[in-house]
Write a protein that holds these residues in place. Structure first.
Motif, PDB file in Angstrom:
ATOM      1  N   LEU A 140      68.472  -5.967  62.490  1.00 43.88           N
ATOM      2  CA  LEU A 140      68.755  -5.113  61.302  1.00 43.88           C
ATOM      3  C   LEU A 140      69.607  -5.836  60.173  1.00 43.88           C
ATOM      4  CD1 LEU A 140      69.897  -2.050  63.547  1.00 43.88           C
ATOM      5  CD2 LEU A 140      67.667  -2.251  62.686  1.00 43.88           C
ATOM      6  N   ASN A 141      69.561  -5.406  59.200  1.00 46.45           N
ATOM      7  CA  ASN A 141      69.972  -5.881  57.814  1.00 46.45           C
ATOM      8  C   ASN A 141      71.041  -4.804  57.281  1.00 46.45           C
ATOM      9  OD1 ASN A 141      68.133  -4.274  56.700  1.00 46.45           O
ATOM     10  ND2 ASN A 141      67.367  -5.630  55.420  1.00 46.45           N
ATOM     11  N   GLN A 142      71.151  -3.786  58.060  1.00 47.88           N
ATOM     12  CA  GLN A 142      72.127  -2.596  57.573  1.00 47.88           C
ATOM     13  C   GLN A 142      72.605  -1.967  58.737  1.00 47.88           C
ATOM     14  OE1 GLN A 142      70.136   0.387  55.190  1.00 47.88           O
ATOM     15  NE2 GLN A 142      68.265  -0.260  55.905  1.00 47.88           N
ATOM     16  N   GLY A 143      73.783  -1.041  58.507  1.00 52.04           N
ATOM     17  CA  GLY A 143      74.106  -0.373  59.593  1.00 52.04           C
ATOM     18  C   GLY A 143      73.494   0.871  60.125  1.00 52.04           C
ATOM     19  N   VAL A 144      72.153   0.763  60.630  1.00 53.68           N
ATOM     20  CA  VAL A 144      71.494   1.902  61.033  1.00 53.68           C
ATOM     21  C   VAL A 144      72.054   2.498  62.099  1.00 53.68           C
ATOM     22  CG1 VAL A 144      69.294   2.331  62.168  1.00 53.68           C
ATOM     23  CG2 VAL A 144      69.481   0.594  60.665  1.00 53.68           C
ATOM     24  N   TYR A 145      73.016   2.160  63.160  1.00 56.46           N
ATOM     25  CA  TYR A 145      73.682   2.843  64.045  1.00 56.46           C
ATOM     26  C   TYR A 145      75.065   2.814  64.044  1.00 56.46           C
ATOM     27  CZ  TYR A 145      68.878   2.732  66.165  1.00 56.46           C
ATOM     28  OH  TYR A 145      67.722   2.828  66.507  1.00 56.46           O
ATOM     29  N   VAL A 146      75.563   2.724  62.658  1.00 56.48           N
ATOM     30  CA  VAL A 146      76.912   2.415  62.450  1.00 56.48           C
ATOM     31  C   VAL A 146      77.398   3.679  61.939  1.00 56.48           C
ATOM     32  CG1 VAL A 146      78.974   1.158  61.199  1.00 56.48           C
ATOM     33  CG2 VAL A 146      76.858  -0.051  62.242  1.00 56.48           C
ATOM     34  N   GLY A 147      78.283   4.232  62.286  1.00 56.84           N
ATOM     35  CA  GLY A 147      78.764   5.706  61.920  1.00 56.84           C
ATOM     36  C   GLY A 147      79.863   5.477  60.660  1.00 56.84           C
ATOM     37  N   PRO A 148      80.324   6.512  59.977  1.00 57.21           N
ATOM     38  CA  PRO A 148      81.192   6.348  58.842  1.00 57.21           C
ATOM     39  C   PRO A 148      82.753   5.968  59.507  1.00 57.21           C
ATOM     40  CG  PRO A 148      80.778   8.716  59.377  1.00 57.21           C
ATOM     41  CD  PRO A 148      79.598   7.809  60.189  1.00 57.21           C
ATOM     42  N   PRO A 149      83.239   5.619  58.430  1.00 57.28           N
ATOM     43  CA  PRO A 149      84.872   5.105  58.806  1.00 57.28           C
ATOM     44  C   PRO A 149      85.358   6.455  59.430  1.00 57.28           C
ATOM     45  CG  PRO A 149      84.366   4.298  56.567  1.00 57.28           C
ATOM     46  CD  PRO A 149      83.021   5.233  57.028  1.00 57.28           C
ATOM     47  N   THR A 150      86.241   5.937  60.579  1.00 57.94           N
ATOM     48  CA  THR A 150      86.887   7.068  61.273  1.00 57.94           C
ATOM     49  C   THR A 150      87.999   7.732  60.369  1.00 57.94           C
ATOM     50  OG1 THR A 150      88.499   5.311  62.286  1.00 57.94           O
ATOM     51  CG2 THR A 150      86.540   6.365  63.384  1.00 57.94           C
ATOM     52  N   ASP A 151      88.329   7.142  59.068  1.00 55.49           N
ATOM     53  CA  ASP A 151      89.649   7.543  58.309  1.00 55.49           C
ATOM     54  C   ASP A 151      89.001   8.477  57.413  1.00 55.49           C
ATOM     55  OD1 ASP A 151      88.303   5.968  56.620  1.00 55.49           O
ATOM     56  OD2 ASP A 151      89.963   4.683  56.261  1.00 55.49           O
ATOM     57  N   GLY A 152      87.562   8.824  57.341  1.00 57.45           N
ATOM     58  CA  GLY A 152      87.068   9.539  56.465  1.00 57.45           C
ATOM     59  C   GLY A 152      86.822   9.094  54.890  1.00 57.45           C
ATOM     60  N   SER A 153      86.987   7.781  55.012  1.00 60.97           N
ATOM     61  CA  SER A 153      86.988   7.393  53.576  1.00 60.97           C
ATOM     62  C   SER A 153      85.461   6.903  53.469  1.00 60.97           C
ATOM     63  CB  SER A 153      87.584   5.597  53.526  1.00 60.97           C
ATOM     64  OG  SER A 153      87.503   5.236  52.409  1.00 60.97           O
ATOM     65  N   THR A 154      84.851   7.180  52.169  1.00 58.24           N
ATOM     66  CA  THR A 154      83.822   6.763  51.811  1.00 58.24           C
ATOM     67  C   THR A 154      83.724   5.731  50.706  1.00 58.24           C
ATOM     68  OG1 THR A 154      83.814   8.663  49.898  1.00 58.24           O
ATOM     69  CG2 THR A 154      83.035   9.262  52.181  1.00 58.24           C
TER      70      THR A 154
END
Length: 205
Positions: A140-154
């Motif tokens: 993979l070349n991107q975060g397919v299975y990576v969730g968003p930051p846990t601090d809620g930051s986008t």
């Protein structure tokens, strides 16, 4: 009369011998032998073995719903479920409305499965997934299975994504997908098919 008695005795002796097993001396039909047929060793790619090798061992007992010891809702984000290992090197996602049922990807890998194109591109990450009932390795070349930051930051920056940490010894279950976090790595399965993934070992089953 004596001849008749002698003939009768001879017939009785023949009949007695015919009813005996010549090997055991027991009467009647030969005893049937019940042979145990235990499940033999299954060739599986074992965690810790070199890529492309197999180890003869019994199929490991996979965790089931009874082993789940965390509330999946604590790992839910945007309708999906994400978690990462305590080392934060393994990041996983469980999708309930996508053809990608479950997958995990490595931030850093010291071993790469044979034939995977990640070996030629360090920017790509080694991953394992169960897709449409089939376990497979992918690059993979991107975060397919990576969730968003846990601090809620986008916002872009140093907010590393990955979801909540699934501590060692914890098991999560979502609609038939079972994943467990171990010091040796993460193991996920769906209906008996799945993968084990760690920086230094990966295997499919």
């Amino acid at each position: 009369m004596k001849k008749l008695l002698t003939a009768a005795a001879a017939l009785l002796m023949v009949g007695a011998l015919a009813g005996c097993d010549p090997d055991t001396g027991t009467s009647g039909a030969p005893a049937s032998t019940v042979q145990a047929t235990p499940s033999g060793p299954v060739a599986t790619s074992a965690p810790g073995s070199a890529p492309g090798t197999t180890a003869a061992k019994s199929t490991p007992t996979l965790p089931n719903r009874d082993d789940v010891n965390v509330d999946a809702r604590d790992f839910e984000s945007q309708g999906h479920y994400y978690f990462q290992s305590p080392s934060k090197n393994i990041k996983c996602g469980i999708y309930v409305d996508n053809i990608h049922t479950v997958g995990c990807q490595l931030k850093n890998a010291t071993v790469i499965p044979a034939g995977l194109s990640c070996a030629n591109n360090p920017a790509h990450e080694v991953a394992a997934q169960v897709r449409e009932g089939t376990a497979e390795f992918v690059c993979l070349n991107q975060g397919v299975y990576v969730g968003p930051p846990t601090d809620g930051s986008t916002a872009p920056g140093n907010h590393e994504g990955g979801g909540k940490v699934l501590e060692y010894g914890q098991t999560i279950g979502v609609r038939g997908v079972i994943c467990e976090s171990m010091q040796s790595g993460v193991r996920c399965s769906v209906d008996g098919h799945g993968f084990f993934i760690a920086a230094d070992a990966q295997s499919l089953f």
